[in-house]
Scaffold this motif. Structure first.
Motif, short mmCIF file in Angstrom:
data_model
loop_
_atom_site.label_atom_id
_atom_site.label_comp_id
_atom_site.label_asym_id
_atom_site.label_seq_id
_atom_site.Cartn_x
_atom_site.Cartn_y
_atom_site.Cartn_z
N ASP A 27 0.82 -1.22 0.00
CA ASP A 27 0.00 0.00 0.00
C ASP A 27 0.85 1.26 0.00
O ASP A 27 0.57 2.22 -0.73
CB ASP A 27 -0.93 0.01 1.21
CG ASP A 27 -2.02 -1.04 1.15
OD1 ASP A 27 -2.23 -1.63 0.06
OD2 ASP A 27 -2.64 -1.30 2.19
N ARG A 28 1.90 1.28 0.80
CA ARG A 28 2.76 2.47 0.87
C ARG A 28 3.54 2.68 -0.42
O ARG A 28 3.69 3.81 -0.89
CB ARG A 28 3.69 2.38 2.07
CG ARG A 28 2.92 2.52 3.39
CD ARG A 28 3.80 2.50 4.58
NE ARG A 28 4.73 3.62 4.57
CZ ARG A 28 5.76 3.73 5.39
NH1 ARG A 28 5.99 2.81 6.30
NH2 ARG A 28 6.57 4.77 5.32
N VAL A 29 4.04 1.60 -1.00
CA VAL A 29 4.77 1.72 -2.27
C VAL A 29 3.82 2.18 -3.37
O VAL A 29 4.17 3.08 -4.16
CB VAL A 29 5.46 0.39 -2.64
CG1 VAL A 29 6.01 0.43 -4.06
CG2 VAL A 29 6.57 0.07 -1.64
N ASP A 30 2.61 1.62 -3.42
CA ASP A 30 1.64 2.04 -4.42
C ASP A 30 1.31 3.52 -4.28
O ASP A 30 1.28 4.26 -5.27
CB ASP A 30 0.38 1.19 -4.30
CG ASP A 30 -0.60 1.46 -5.42
OD1 ASP A 30 -0.20 1.42 -6.60
OD2 ASP A 30 -1.77 1.73 -5.12
N SER A 31 1.09 3.98 -3.05
CA SER A 31 0.80 5.40 -2.82
C SER A 31 1.97 6.28 -3.26
O SER A 31 1.78 7.33 -3.86
CB SER A 31 0.50 5.66 -1.35
OG SER A 31 -0.70 5.06 -0.99
N CYS A 42 2.82 0.49 -14.95
CA CYS A 42 4.19 0.38 -14.44
C CYS A 42 4.19 0.23 -12.92
O CYS A 42 4.94 -0.57 -12.37
CB CYS A 42 5.02 1.60 -14.84
SG CYS A 42 5.36 1.71 -16.59
N ALA A 43 3.34 1.00 -12.26
CA ALA A 43 3.26 0.95 -10.80
C ALA A 43 2.85 -0.45 -10.34
O ALA A 43 3.42 -1.00 -9.39
CB ALA A 43 2.30 2.00 -10.27
N CYS A 44 1.88 -1.03 -11.02
CA CYS A 44 1.44 -2.39 -10.66
C CYS A 44 2.58 -3.39 -10.81
O CYS A 44 2.75 -4.27 -9.96
CB CYS A 44 0.26 -2.80 -11.52
SG CYS A 44 -1.27 -1.94 -11.12
N ARG A 45 3.36 -3.24 -11.85
CA ARG A 45 4.49 -4.15 -12.06
C ARG A 45 5.56 -3.97 -10.99
O ARG A 45 6.15 -4.95 -10.51
CB ARG A 45 5.09 -3.93 -13.44
CG ARG A 45 4.19 -4.41 -14.55
CD ARG A 45 4.78 -4.12 -15.90
NE ARG A 45 3.92 -4.65 -16.94
CZ ARG A 45 4.09 -4.40 -18.21
NH1 ARG A 45 5.08 -3.63 -18.62
NH2 ARG A 45 3.27 -4.92 -19.10
N VAL A 46 5.82 -2.73 -10.61
CA VAL A 46 6.81 -2.46 -9.55
C VAL A 46 6.34 -3.06 -8.23
O VAL A 46 7.12 -3.73 -7.53
CB VAL A 46 7.08 -0.94 -9.40
CG1 VAL A 46 7.90 -0.65 -8.16
CG2 VAL A 46 7.77 -0.40 -10.65
#
Length: 64
Positions: A27-31, A42-46
């Motif tokens: 959750d924190r990385v996605d935010s 790209c965010a989903c892949r990361v």
């Protein structure tokens, strides 16, 4: 953010070696990634790659 604009944002976290901690990390990385305007795909892949790497580390780090 333009290509010529420097990126000065950093996300630092310390987590427990516990799979239960990974939801908060995801959750924190996605935010964070949304905050730097990384495209959603790209965010989903990361987030997925980070989650898989941390899962492997947590499962196997203390075997030996």
């Amino acid at each position: 953010m333009s290509e010529s604009e420097p990126m000065n944002k950093t996300l630092r976290m310390e987590i427990q070696s516990d799979p239960a901690a990974l939801k908060d990390v995801r959750d924190r990385v996605d935010s964070f990634l949304q905050g730097i305007s990384l495209p959603e795909k790209c965010a989903c892949r990361v987030v997925l790659a980070m989650d898989e790497a941390l899962t492997i580390i947590i499962r196997h780090a203390y075997e030996g």
